[in-house]
Write a protein that holds these residues in place. Structure first.
Motif, short mmCIF file in Angstrom:
data_model
loop_
_atom_site.label_atom_id
_atom_site.label_comp_id
_atom_site.label_asym_id
_atom_site.label_seq_id
_atom_site.Cartn_x
_atom_site.Cartn_y
_atom_site.Cartn_z
N LEU A 164 0.87 -1.19 0.00
CA LEU A 164 0.00 0.00 0.00
C LEU A 164 0.90 1.23 0.00
CD1 LEU A 164 -2.19 -1.14 3.05
CD2 LEU A 164 -2.51 -1.79 0.66
N VAL A 165 0.62 2.17 -0.88
CA VAL A 165 1.48 3.35 -0.98
C VAL A 165 0.63 4.61 -0.90
CG1 VAL A 165 3.18 4.58 -2.39
CG2 VAL A 165 3.10 2.08 -2.47
N GLU A 166 1.10 5.54 -0.07
CA GLU A 166 0.48 6.87 -0.03
C GLU A 166 1.57 7.86 -0.42
OE1 GLU A 166 -2.27 8.95 3.18
OE2 GLU A 166 -0.17 9.03 3.75
N LYS A 167 1.32 8.64 -1.48
CA LYS A 167 2.38 9.58 -1.87
C LYS A 167 1.87 11.00 -1.94
CE LYS A 167 2.12 8.27 -6.75
NZ LYS A 167 2.85 7.93 -7.97
N GLN A 168 2.75 11.91 -1.52
CA GLN A 168 2.41 13.32 -1.62
C GLN A 168 3.65 14.11 -1.99
OE1 GLN A 168 0.91 14.98 2.06
NE2 GLN A 168 1.91 13.37 3.20
N GLU A 169 3.39 15.25 -2.62
CA GLU A 169 4.51 16.06 -3.13
C GLU A 169 4.44 17.46 -2.56
OE1 GLU A 169 5.13 15.61 -7.33
OE2 GLU A 169 6.14 17.56 -7.50
N ASP A 170 5.58 17.95 -2.08
CA ASP A 170 5.69 19.34 -1.67
C ASP A 170 6.16 20.10 -2.91
OD1 ASP A 170 6.81 21.78 -0.92
OD2 ASP A 170 7.40 21.05 1.06
N SER A 171 5.24 20.87 -3.50
CA SER A 171 5.53 21.46 -4.80
C SER A 171 6.46 22.68 -4.68
CB SER A 171 4.23 21.83 -5.52
OG SER A 171 3.52 22.73 -4.71
N VAL A 172 6.70 23.13 -3.47
CA VAL A 172 7.64 24.26 -3.28
C VAL A 172 9.07 23.72 -3.13
CG1 VAL A 172 8.22 26.23 -1.84
CG2 VAL A 172 5.83 25.64 -2.25
N GLN A 173 9.21 22.73 -2.23
CA GLN A 173 10.54 22.14 -1.98
C GLN A 173 10.90 21.06 -3.02
OE1 GLN A 173 12.51 23.13 0.64
NE2 GLN A 173 10.94 24.62 1.21
N HIS A 174 9.93 20.70 -3.85
CA HIS A 174 10.11 19.59 -4.81
C HIS A 174 10.50 18.30 -4.09
CE1 HIS A 174 9.37 22.40 -7.87
NE2 HIS A 174 10.56 22.98 -7.85
N LEU A 175 9.77 18.00 -3.04
CA LEU A 175 10.01 16.78 -2.26
C LEU A 175 8.84 15.82 -2.43
CD1 LEU A 175 11.37 17.93 1.21
CD2 LEU A 175 12.53 16.47 -0.44
N LEU A 176 9.16 14.57 -2.71
CA LEU A 176 8.12 13.54 -2.81
C LEU A 176 8.27 12.61 -1.61
CD1 LEU A 176 5.95 12.11 -4.67
CD2 LEU A 176 7.83 10.70 -5.50
N THR A 177 7.15 12.31 -0.96
CA THR A 177 7.19 11.37 0.17
C THR A 177 6.30 10.18 -0.17
OG1 THR A 177 7.30 13.30 1.58
CG2 THR A 177 6.93 11.20 2.66
N ARG A 178 6.85 8.99 0.01
CA ARG A 178 6.04 7.77 -0.18
C ARG A 178 5.98 7.03 1.15
NH1 ARG A 178 9.47 6.09 -5.20
NH2 ARG A 178 8.46 7.22 -6.88
N ARG A 179 4.76 6.88 1.67
CA ARG A 179 4.57 6.05 2.87
C ARG A 179 4.18 4.68 2.37
NH1 ARG A 179 0.83 5.08 7.22
NH2 ARG A 179 -0.96 5.99 6.13
N ILE A 180 4.97 3.68 2.72
CA ILE A 180 4.80 2.35 2.12
C ILE A 180 4.52 1.34 3.22
CG2 ILE A 180 5.97 0.54 0.77
CD1 ILE A 180 7.77 2.79 -0.38
N ILE A 181 3.41 0.61 3.08
CA ILE A 181 3.08 -0.44 4.05
C ILE A 181 3.07 -1.76 3.28
CG2 ILE A 181 1.37 -1.30 5.70
CD1 ILE A 181 0.26 1.58 5.81
N THR A 182 3.85 -2.73 3.76
CA THR A 182 3.86 -4.03 3.10
C THR A 182 3.26 -5.09 4.02
OG1 THR A 182 6.10 -4.50 3.92
CG2 THR A 182 5.93 -3.56 1.72
N PHE A 183 2.57 -6.04 3.40
CA PHE A 183 2.13 -7.25 4.09
C PHE A 183 2.64 -8.42 3.26
CE2 PHE A 183 -0.96 -4.12 5.47
CZ PHE A 183 -1.09 -4.40 6.84
N ARG A 184 3.40 -9.31 3.93
CA ARG A 184 3.95 -10.47 3.21
C ARG A 184 3.60 -11.74 4.00
NH1 ARG A 184 10.32 -11.72 2.40
NH2 ARG A 184 10.09 -13.74 1.38
N GLN A 185 3.15 -12.74 3.26
CA GLN A 185 2.73 -13.97 3.93
C GLN A 185 3.95 -14.72 4.49
OE1 GLN A 185 0.48 -16.66 1.46
NE2 GLN A 185 -0.39 -17.68 3.25
#
Ligand SMILES: C[S@@+](CC[C@H](N)C(=O)[O-])C[C@H]1O[C@@H](n2cnc3c(N)ncnc32)[C@H](O)[C@@H]1O
Length: 249
Positions: A164-185
């Motif tokens: 699962l990925v949630e991404k957001q961008e700071d358009s002033v600083q040009h920073l991209l953040t990806r919050r990543i949640i993994t589930f593995r069996q």
């Protein structure tokens, strides 16, 4: 070196996101050939699980892959015993003399290494390491990854995992953040892990200017051969010129 692309995300990237490297490689091999690079050492910075290294070794190149993720390096060593792999930051590793440097999948954008040198310093070291006529092939993520003001949420799943990925961008600083949640069996259960990836986004113009100032000849595009890069990604082919000395009279 164990904070990013830990065991489960490395596994998921290798299984579920391998198409980027595999589809890019025919184009990369064609670029190497066009530049007369048929053999010798290729350095793969941010080599991940060794997918590109495997293709390079298959057609006769020597490969040194470098990655900051211990889990990625472990998969790569198992996949390509003929290649060399080093657990290190691409911003700090000593780059030996070589015929080409490749870096696929926006590796220069990641802000994983707190000791990061500036991009210009790394590009300078790559320039110094390349033989004249050698090429540096890589791609970067540009601003404009997320155009909405609200974060984008998405998921991708495989047989024994989901990410699962949630991404957001700071358009002033040009920073991209990806919050990543993994589930593995794992046995009868799904194991959860969380990672947070921060990326600095660069424009084509800033990167091109840095490369020109170092003496590279630069071409940019939005594909590697037939493989079109994702939205707001740019591919660079930067060549170290062959300097012909004037004949002495
Ligand atoms: C999107 S993955 C691409 C992996 C591989 N090149 C491919 O195409 O499959 C980005 C890779 O860059 C690596 N990486 C990010 N920052 C790095 C750094 N400072 N030094 C070395 N590797 C880095 C990550 O660990 C990860 O394996």
């Amino acid at each position: 070196m164990n904070n990013w692309y830990r065991e489960d995300l490395a596994y998921i990237h290798d299984i579920g996101f391998r198409s980027y490297a595999l589809q890019a490689m025919p184009g990369i091999l064609a670029i190497l050939k066009q530049h007369g690079i048929q053999d010798g050492l290729i350095i793969d910075l941010g080599c991940g699980s060794g997918l590109a290294a495997e293709e390079l070794v298959r057609v006769g190149y020597q490969v040194l892959g470098v990655d900051i993720s211990a889990a990625m390096i472990a998969i790569a060593r198992q996949r390509v015993p003929m290649a060399q792999f080093q657990l290190d930051s691409l911003f700090q590793v000593e780059i030996p003399n070589c015929h080409a440097v490749i870096s696929l999948g926006e590796c220069f954008n990641y802000l994983f290494d707190p000791e990061s040198q500036t991009l210009t310093q790394v590009f300078q070291r790559i320039y110094n390491a390349l033989t004249p006529g050698g090429v540096f092939i890589f791609d970067i993520a540009e601003p404009g990854q997320v155009t909405n003001a609200t974060p984008i949420k998405s998921f991708t799943e495989g047989d024994d995992w989901i990410v699962l990925v949630e991404k957001q961008e700071d358009s002033v600083q040009h920073l991209l953040t990806r919050r990543i949640i993994t589930f593995r069996q794992v046995g009868d259960y799904y194991r959860r892990d969380d990672e947070l990836h921060a990326l600095q986004l660069y424009s084509t113009e800033e990167i091109t200017t840095m490369l020109y100032q170092l003496g590279f000849q630069v071409e940019t595009g939005n594909c590697y051969g037939q493989f079109a890069l994702p939205h707001a990604h740019v591919a660079f082919v930067a060549k170290k010129p062959i300097v012909f000395l004037k004949e002495q009279v």
